[in-house]
Design a protein around this motif. Structure first.
Motif, PDB file in Angstrom:
ATOM      1  N   GLU A 386      11.290  20.939 -16.791  1.00  0.00           N
ATOM      2  CA  GLU A 386      12.084  21.134 -17.756  1.00  0.00           C
ATOM      3  C   GLU A 386      12.344  20.308 -18.962  1.00  0.00           C
ATOM      4  O   GLU A 386      11.647  18.763 -18.335  1.00  0.00           O
ATOM      5  CB  GLU A 386      13.377  21.874 -17.541  1.00  0.00           C
ATOM      6  CG  GLU A 386      14.766  22.399 -18.314  1.00  0.00           C
ATOM      7  CD  GLU A 386      15.729  22.104 -17.651  1.00  0.00           C
ATOM      8  OE1 GLU A 386      15.740  23.368 -17.195  1.00  0.00           O
ATOM      9  OE2 GLU A 386      16.823  21.364 -17.707  1.00  0.00           O
ATOM     10  N   GLU A 388      14.300  18.291 -20.902  1.00  0.00           N
ATOM     11  CA  GLU A 388      15.429  17.591 -19.803  1.00  0.00           C
ATOM     12  C   GLU A 388      15.258  16.794 -19.608  1.00  0.00           C
ATOM     13  O   GLU A 388      15.781  15.781 -19.097  1.00  0.00           O
ATOM     14  CB  GLU A 388      16.894  18.191 -20.295  1.00  0.00           C
ATOM     15  CG  GLU A 388      17.651  18.842 -21.058  1.00  0.00           C
ATOM     16  CD  GLU A 388      18.894  19.290 -20.461  1.00  0.00           C
ATOM     17  OE1 GLU A 388      18.870  20.016 -19.345  1.00  0.00           O
ATOM     18  OE2 GLU A 388      20.437  19.348 -21.248  1.00  0.00           O
ATOM     19  N   ALA A 389      14.571  17.319 -17.807  1.00  0.00           N
ATOM     20  CA  ALA A 389      13.993  16.994 -16.841  1.00  0.00           C
ATOM     21  C   ALA A 389      13.071  15.388 -16.644  1.00  0.00           C
ATOM     22  O   ALA A 389      13.824  14.703 -16.584  1.00  0.00           O
ATOM     23  CB  ALA A 389      13.589  17.639 -15.827  1.00  0.00           C
ATOM     24  N   ARG A 421      13.051  28.336  -6.765  1.00  0.00           N
ATOM     25  CA  ARG A 421      13.053  28.343  -7.881  1.00  0.00           C
ATOM     26  C   ARG A 421      11.586  28.251  -8.358  1.00  0.00           C
ATOM     27  O   ARG A 421      10.851  27.526  -7.443  1.00  0.00           O
ATOM     28  CB  ARG A 421      14.080  27.646  -8.892  1.00  0.00           C
ATOM     29  CG  ARG A 421      15.160  28.424  -8.891  1.00  0.00           C
ATOM     30  CD  ARG A 421      16.575  27.368  -9.565  1.00  0.00           C
ATOM     31  NE  ARG A 421      17.008  26.515  -7.958  1.00  0.00           N
ATOM     32  CZ  ARG A 421      16.899  24.572  -8.582  1.00  0.00           C
ATOM     33  NH1 ARG A 421      16.311  24.491  -9.778  1.00  0.00           N
ATOM     34  NH2 ARG A 421      17.119  24.482  -8.180  1.00  0.00           N
ATOM     35  N   THR A 425      14.608  20.880 -13.128  1.00  0.00           N
ATOM     36  CA  THR A 425      15.966  20.705 -13.821  1.00  0.00           C
ATOM     37  C   THR A 425      16.046  19.405 -14.118  1.00  0.00           C
ATOM     38  O   THR A 425      15.985  17.984 -12.999  1.00  0.00           O
ATOM     39  CB  THR A 425      16.848  21.810 -13.751  1.00  0.00           C
ATOM     40  OG1 THR A 425      17.404  21.640 -11.984  1.00  0.00           O
ATOM     41  CG2 THR A 425      16.098  23.093 -13.895  1.00  0.00           C
ATOM     42  N   LYS A 426      16.949  19.340 -15.144  1.00  0.00           N
ATOM     43  CA  LYS A 426      17.610  17.933 -14.438  1.00  0.00           C
ATOM     44  C   LYS A 426      18.508  17.604 -13.354  1.00  0.00           C
ATOM     45  O   LYS A 426      18.480  16.882 -13.106  1.00  0.00           O
ATOM     46  CB  LYS A 426      18.294  17.313 -16.529  1.00  0.00           C
ATOM     47  CG  LYS A 426      19.349  16.158 -16.585  1.00  0.00           C
ATOM     48  CD  LYS A 426      19.939  15.896 -17.613  1.00  0.00           C
ATOM     49  CE  LYS A 426      20.340  14.879 -17.686  1.00  0.00           C
ATOM     50  NZ  LYS A 426      21.423  15.033 -18.454  1.00  0.00           N
ATOM     51  N   GLU A 427      19.337  18.719 -13.267  1.00  0.00           N
ATOM     52  CA  GLU A 427      19.896  18.092 -11.435  1.00  0.00           C
ATOM     53  C   GLU A 427      19.324  18.452 -10.737  1.00  0.00           C
ATOM     54  O   GLU A 427      19.623  17.715 -10.069  1.00  0.00           O
ATOM     55  CB  GLU A 427      20.775  20.142 -11.774  1.00  0.00           C
ATOM     56  CG  GLU A 427      21.874  20.348 -12.741  1.00  0.00           C
ATOM     57  CD  GLU A 427      21.772  20.876 -13.749  1.00  0.00           C
ATOM     58  OE1 GLU A 427      20.295  21.221 -14.623  1.00  0.00           O
ATOM     59  OE2 GLU A 427      22.069  20.303 -15.272  1.00  0.00           O
TER      60      GLU A 427
END
Ligand SMILES: Nc1ncnc2c1ncn2[C@@H]1O[C@H](COP(=O)(O)OP(=O)(O)OP(=O)(O)O)[C@@H](O)[C@H]1O
Ligand SMILES: [Mg+2]
Length: 455
Positions: A386, A388-389, A421, A425-427
């Motif tokens: 992503e 953001e990541a 998934r 992602t950033k998380e």
């Protein structure tokens, strides 16, 4: 002199982390394109290496040495491999790491000497008696094992070879069957077999088998002309090390142990100084007679600060010899002691050697460049990330090193996979970053908790 290419010595390790690098990414006029051939930024270093490639190709650089100097993770190794790609498969490129010389079995200078000779190519033209054609059939004929025991052995092999003139069937020795298998020959391939030595060379796939959609990099060649059995000028690319190996005698005599050794194919042969000078003599004669052409390649010594004074002395001398390759060093050290001495010198390299080097600097990357490199890396590893990541990984790269950020990609993919998934992602990145320490963070922790460790 035996001329033989020793395939087992072509070394391909240490490339996985740089598999996205396909070349220097230079435009026609030699300027670096911002993002090309898998490389991002570092324009000046890439252009400098582009000049080196030109010099190497026009053979104006033998015996010279370059050094890539810069902070960790600024792409020194990646750039050296990019240069190797630009040189193409016919110019030898021999990568090694400084610490390789410290082996308990072989002398340090011996390791260097061997690698020097791996990096010097020789293109030999010979007229040979060959059988050439497209393979139409390939049948091993089996017989009972003459030595007794179980199973059958190949008694001989029947091979059909086709040229524009017709097809010929040959009955050949079983050793040739092995050679055919080694070269992975299948019907439809164009090959030639040397009549004297029985060596098999696969030229390519017959273009009758070329399909429009071919994903594999195959070389298609036309059906050979003329007779199957003929004299042909063959060009062989070997390195001096290949010649050393092919002419070295196996150690020991004909006793049982050495016989066993040979059966187990351990190539424990001894290459002596004398053998090398003999080979050099023959090579020089071939060059004078125009039979052979010297192709000086590249010896890449990564982490050169790991070498010690003995090695540096050897290098100084070896660079002067007539049969010398181009040597490229890389180091991430600043001022430090030269190993084996008390002397402090730039990059841990003695000044008399430094003096002959042309130095290429690699610069730290900007955030934007780190993100671009991460994106290329993610793509080659087949990881979806992503926006953001990426930004967050970029920040990590600035804070620690580019390499650390690149290395987080793979475990991030694992986490995403276990959670069923697709996209990182950033998380996910935060989670991974919390699990691992980069060098700086680890050192900080060490300093803080000094009391907890054994001194
Ligand atoms: N300009 C660049 N473009 C694309 N990828 C790069 C670039 N620079 C570095 N990389 C990639 O980043 C990672 C780290 O770079 P590399 O190993 O070449 O650094 P290095 O300068 O040799 O570091 P060290 O001094 O620690 O050996 C590698 O995976 C490399 O392929
Ligand atoms: Mg490196």
């Amino acid at each position: 002199m035996r001329i033989e290419e020793v395939k087992s010595t072509t070394r391909t390790q240490r490339v996985a982390a740089h598999s996205h690098v396909k070349g220097l990414g230079l435009a026609e006029d030699g300027t670096a394109m911002e993002v090309a051939a898998g490389l991002v930024g570092q324009e000046k270093a890439r252009e400098a290496l582009g000049v080196a490639v030109e010099l190497i190709k026009t053979k104006k650089m033998a015996g010279r040495a370059l050094m890539l100097a810069g902070a960790p993770g600024t792409g020194k190794t990646a750039l050296a491999l990019a240069l190797a790609q630009e040189l193409g498969p016919k110019v030898p490129f021999c990568p090694m790491v400084g610490s390789e010389v410290f082996s308990s079995e072989v002398k340090k200078t011996e390791v260097l000497m061997e690698n020097f000779r791996r990096s010097i190519g020789l293109r030999i033209k010979e007229t040979k008696e060959v059988y050439e054609g497209e393979v139409t059939e390939l049948t091993p004929e089996e017989a009972e094992n003459p030595l007794g025991g179980y199973g059958k052995t190949v008694a001989h092999v029947i091979i059909g070879l086709k040229t524009t003139k017709g097809t010929k069937q040959l009955k050949l020795d079983p050793s040739i069957y092995e050679a055919l298998q080694k070269e992975k020959v299948t019907p439809g391939d164009v090959i030639y077999i040397e009549a004297n030595s029985g060596a098999v060379k696969r030229v390519g796939r017959s273009d009758a088998f070329a399909t429009e959609f071919d994903l594999e990099a195959e070389e298609y060649v036309p059906l050979p002309k003329g007779d199957v059995h003929k004299r042909k000028e063959v060009v062989q690319d070997v390195t001096l090390h290949d010649l050393d190996l092919a002419n070295a005698k196996p150690q020991g005599g004909q006793d049982l142990v050495s016989m066993m050794g040979q059966m187990m194919k351990s190539k424990k042969t001894e290459i002596t100084e004398k053998l090398r000078s003999e080979i050099n003599k023959v090579v020089n004669k071939y060059i004078d007679q125009g039979i052979a052409e010297l192709v000086p390649g590249v010896l890449f010594i990564d982490e050169v600060h790991m070498l010690d004074i003995e090695c540096f002395t050897f290098l100084n001398r070896a660079l002067e010899s007539t049969l010398a390759p181009i040597v490229i060093f890389a180091t991430n050290r600043g001022m430090c002691t030269v190993r084996g001495t008390e002397v402090i010198a730039p990059h841990g390299v003695p000044v008399d050697l430094l003096d002959r080097l042309m130095i290429i600097r690699t610069m730290p990357y900007a955030l934007q460049e780190i993100v671009q490199i991460l994106a290329i890396r993610a793509q080659t590893e087949g990881i979806q990330v992503e926006e953001e990541a990426y930004a967050y990984l970029g920040e990590i790269g600035v804070r620690s090193t580019l390499r650390y950020a690149v290395q987080l990609l793979t475990p991030a993919k694992v986490i995403v996979g276990t959670n069923g998934r697709e996209v990182v992602t950033k998380e996910d990145v935060e989670e991974i970053d919390a699990l691992f320490y980069d060098a700086k963070a680890s050192a900080k922790l060490l300093a803080e908790q000094k009391a907890g460790y054994l001194q």
